[in-house]
Design a protein around this motif. Structure first.
Motif: not given
Length: 284
Positions: A122-123, A158-182
């Motif tokens: 659980l993350e 999982l840690h390696r993948e999350a580290w890569a996500h943190a270094a290269c955030p995924r593109p996406g719009p702001p806001g509450a949509g499912a593609f929001a770039a959190l």
């Protein structure tokens, strides 16, 4: 000061063998206040050790901790004979906002010689005052070394993948949509019941370096208590093994970028219900 507690509550087991959530909360109140709580072996629909009803502990804990965001991860979910569900898993409670949650299933390769059950991680991405933290909790397989090592490898991935996500955030719009770039946090805490001994093959693999520059996991105990043996977390009381020697199965691992912030790590040796003891990590 950021405080995290992890505890395998063994389905809220009391010394008499029943399930007592109020006792769990009282033990936590006595041990320490906390920003984040990670609990393993949270149950719903399973009988307690003495045969009594254990209730829905996911809902029960959430009611008893009203000031915390409650996140549940159910990794065993089966049909009961009465038509209801039997569920077992982990929970994370945070007094700080939880930006996003992931529920990862762990590998479960067949091992016909060992009893086993589905496991997971659980993350939660927690917006702590000092910055984003990736908090992960898990309960690895107990009897099957083959399954446990496969699960360690997957946790590392999982840690390696999350580290890569943190270094290269995924593109996406702001806001509450499912593609929001959190955001996905790089600094991470991994806490739980790992069912492995210090310096076992699985333990050493968990701490191994990564070839791609991902910051490795560090054992917070070794940072807080350099040169000292791990404090035992299992078998301090009635469930001591036949040898009479308590041992360590519970750990708090941190990504290496948090090492300088470790102030304290201690084990609560007083609780006599669960066969595991709670652990407290304090970060500056």
């Amino acid at each position: 000061m950021f405080k995290l507690i992890t505890w395998n509550i063994q389905s809220a087991r009391s010394p008499a063998g029943g399930a007592d959530l109020d006792r769990i909360i009282a033990c936590l109140d006595r041990f320490s206040d906390f920003d984040v709580l990670c609990v393993q072996e949270v149950a719903s629909g399973f009988a307690a050790r003495d045969g009594s009803e254990s209730g829905d502990q996911f809902a029960g804990l959430a009611r008893r901790l009203p000031g915390y965001a409650a996140v549940e991860g159910v990794f065993t979910d089966t049909l009961h004979a009465d038509g209801g569900r039997r569920r077992l898993g982990c929970m994370i409670f945070s007094r700080h906002p939880v930006l996003q949650v992931f529920r990862h299933s762990l590998p479960w390769p067949p091992d016909p010689e060992m009893m086993s059950m589905p496991r997971g991680v659980l993350e939660a991405t927690v917006q702590a005052p000092s910055g984003l933290l990736r908090v992960m909790t898990t309960h690895l397989e107990h009897l099957s070394e083959r399954q446990r090592m496969a699960q360690v490898e997957h946790v590392r991935e999982l840690h390696r993948e999350a580290w890569a996500h943190a270094a290269c955030p995924r593109p996406g719009p702001p806001g509450a949509g499912a593609f929001a770039a959190l955001p996905r946090a790089a600094p991470a805490i991994l806490a739980g019941d790992f069912n492995m001994l210090p310096h076992s093959l699985e333990y050493l693999r968990m701490l191994a370096s990564f070839a791609d520059g991902t910051l490795a996991w560090r054992d917070a105990w070794q940072i807080a208590h350099p040169g000292r043996r791990h404090a035992p977390t299992v078998g301090l009381h009635s469930d001591a093994p036949a040898s009479g020697l308590p041992f360590t199965f519970d750990y708090i691992f941190i990504s290496a970028d948090l090492a300088a912030r470790v102030r304290q790590l201690r084990v609560d040796g007083s609780e006599e219900g669960s066969d595991h003891q709670a652990m407290l990590l304090e970060l500056d």
